[in-house]
Design an enzyme around this catalytic site. Sequence first.
Site, PDB file in Angstrom:
ATOM      1  CD  GLU A  33      13.185 104.223   4.805  1.00 55.45           C
ATOM      2  OE1 GLU A  33      13.245 104.999   5.771  1.00 55.45           O
ATOM      3  OE2 GLU A  33      13.674 104.470   3.705  1.00 55.45           O
ATOM      4  CD  GLU A  65       7.273 102.557   5.793  1.00 59.06           C
ATOM      5  OE1 GLU A  65       8.416 102.943   6.113  1.00 59.06           O
ATOM      6  OE2 GLU A  65       6.320 103.332   5.622  1.00 59.06           O
ATOM      7  CB  CYS A  95      16.905 109.947   5.750  1.00 53.49           C
ATOM      8  SG  CYS A  95      16.799 108.182   5.894  1.00 53.49           S
ATOM      9  CB  SER A 134       9.639 105.644   4.663  1.00 54.58           C
ATOM     10  OG  SER A 134       9.811 105.087   5.947  1.00 54.58           O
ATOM     11  CE  LYS A 171      18.486 115.100   9.031  1.00 58.29           C
ATOM     12  NZ  LYS A 171      17.484 114.016   9.178  1.00 58.29           N
ATOM     13  CD  GLU A 223      14.185 115.391  10.662  1.00 58.75           C
ATOM     14  OE1 GLU A 223      13.787 114.605   9.801  1.00 58.75           O
ATOM     15  OE2 GLU A 223      15.337 115.329  11.145  1.00 58.75           O
ATOM     16  CD  GLU A 261       5.363 116.793  12.635  1.00 62.56           C
ATOM     17  OE1 GLU A 261       4.942 117.890  13.090  1.00 62.56           O
ATOM     18  OE2 GLU A 261       5.734 116.640  11.463  1.00 62.56           O
ATOM     19  CB  CYS A 310      24.104 113.959   4.385  1.00 59.73           C
ATOM     20  SG  CYS A 310      22.486 113.199   4.306  1.00 59.73           S
TER      21      CYS A 310
END
Lengths: 175, 605
Positions: free
Chosen positions: B278, B281, B319, B339, B378, B381, B386, B535
């Site tokens: 990141e 990036e 994240c 990102s 999560k 996710e 994908e 978190c």
Amino acid sequence: MAVNPATCTCGDVPEAQLLERLDEILAEYREKPGALIPVLQIAQGIFGYLPEIVLKRISVGLGKPYSEVAGVVSFYSFFTTNPRGRHLIRVCLGTACYVRGGKQVLDTLKAKLGCDVGETTADRNFTLEVARCFGACGLAPAIMIDDDVHQRVKPARMQAILDLYAAPAAKSGGD
Amino acid sequence: MVNLTINGSPVQAAEGSTVLLAARQAGIQIPTLCYLENVQAIGACRLCMVEIEGARTLIPACVAPVTEGMKVSTRTQRVRDARKTVMELLMSDHAGDCKTCDRNDDCEFQALARDLGIRQVSWPGAVNPSHIDTSTPALVRDTGKCVLCRRCVTLCNAVQDVGALFPQHRGFKTVVGPAFGGDLDTVTCVQCGQCSAVCPVGAISEHDETGKAWAALDNPVKFVVVQTAPAIRAALGEEFGFAPGTLVTGKMTAALRRLGFDGVFDTNFTADLTILEEGTELLRRLKAAILGPDHDVQGDHHDAHAHAAPGPLPLATSCCPAWIKNCEHFHPDFLPNLSTCKSPQQMFGAAAKTYYSRRIAKHPSDVFVVSIMPCTAKKFEAARPEMEASWQRDVDVVLTTRELARMIRQAGIDFANLPDEQMDQPMGMSTGAADIFANTGGVMEAALRTAYEIVTGRALPFDGLRVTPIEGMEGIKEAALTFSDVVPEWSFLEGVTARVAVAHGLANANQLVDRIRSGKAAYHFVEVMSCPGGCIGGGGQPRMTTDAVRKSRIEAIYREDQGKGLRKSHENPQVRAAYEAFFQTPNSDLSHRFLHTGYFGRDRV
């Protein structure tokens, strides 16, 4: 209290045109506080009921969560998410009407119309609802169709009453 | 200050305070159910009734402002009887059996029944039917257990700005849930699980997947590896009687080994990896923004991803899966800013089934990846279609902190008396920068530690590498950092002031996006975590997460960071080794293939 279904424009005007009208209403109310309930009332007036597509458009248009819009719609018995027929039949099940055979009247109507309470006939001519006293206890058992009160109704006379409101609107609205 | 008496004792309270808070300050407990510190005081549950001299009726303490000379009684016969009646009425419409409930022994409702001395429910009337909503990978709702306290509604609407939950219907038939009593997968729920974190009963909980984890552990063919998010080590101890903020990294590692995991690893490893990806990036986007799109940091890319022009500024962290889903629903125009880096959890899954499986000479399909996360989103996710970089599910099962505690208890492990053990290599190695991914501001701070050093060759100019302006519980935080005396490779950044912002809680995040969109604020890099505090306050953490608990956990995370020899992600030797052996360089073709992803718009309602 309820919208008179006879004024409902559903079915006569293309949906796209109705949605355009809704968008105009939303633009007018967007910035106003407390807009949700008035907009829902107007929308029900336009569409005759509040289908999902209308509620989601109102949710986005007013920036209110869909769950809140649905919460308000499901809280107030005034709002309906089911299509209404041209005529609204309300069967009184208040105490006086009940003891004088209101239940049998309701059962007859259910059988004749082929729909349950809260539902609309397949030809969208009638919506069947129950009510809790019109203040017409001396006339029990009573039913209301649109704004007409029919008194001392007997199951055997039911077909004759329904024929007064037969589709298509040959004699709509009673006399 | 206002002077009042509570149960005959003089008490002082701040102007504008409530009877409930004044009593708590004086060490007097008043039972509450719907009340939620800083978030909700609506007088809905009526359990906090007190007697106030001169008042005709009992008054709910949570919404009663203190007044001068007020005389309050919190434990008279009248008060006790009223609370019992209220509690029994609530219990009469509460379905379920405590013995088989996920909240058994961790239930505010159960504790209240005990504390109020309820021995029977005098009105065993009608009970609303249970509708059990298992439609999402993250959460399970049981409407029969709901006591209509509306905490979840306030969290979902006021704190998270998602609006998936609202009371539906009316009176006895009221159901708290999505529109018209539908299931969560039909609405814009981001699956953050903050509703489950504040539910006082077992009406909303994580979707329990411990059975799948046990099945994998019992399967002799599977090589089962586990990754633990940084927020777990600062909270898991609470499940076993330790005070909030107790670090249990070593015991957690020992417990996981005793559960039978073949490799005990750290999501921190891929948090360090995330910083390199990141950070690169960010520098690419900065270079393109400053020098024009033709100037990319690395000129020798051969795949479509890397050839694509670097995305716009500000770059936003990716994240947090609830934040991603929030953007997909509500800010589709902001998706290019996110990102493309996968979250550390998904990077771990992809790396475990490629880089690591090759290293241990296992077929990826024989490696089974379990994640321990503080988070319910999560689970969503890991289930995204994908997330199959390794040609199968990259992460097989996601367990919350609470589910891990459940497995430890099921296995009969004496957690409190476990020795401290070390994680396995190579993916158990991490720096302090990875630890602080657990709290609001941490990802940004970790990124700055590395980016500043890469650009200037010097350490980040903050005391102890702590970027204090972006730490703490304020909803939106900002910092600015000017690059000077940069190394030649980054000469275009000389004198550039990097502006960053950090938001936690999705209502704050949405506000930040609005500010950026309207041009009221301009940043280069923004960090968003959906849960208040980050978190460490996630929807899968031990209950209840109050602000005091959040602070304790954050302090623990920084102790973990400061206790490490390496505190900058680019110093992680195992991450360097992974690049050398497999991923080549940050943002290389291979890292794009395995460690990056894309997003898509979803319905707004």
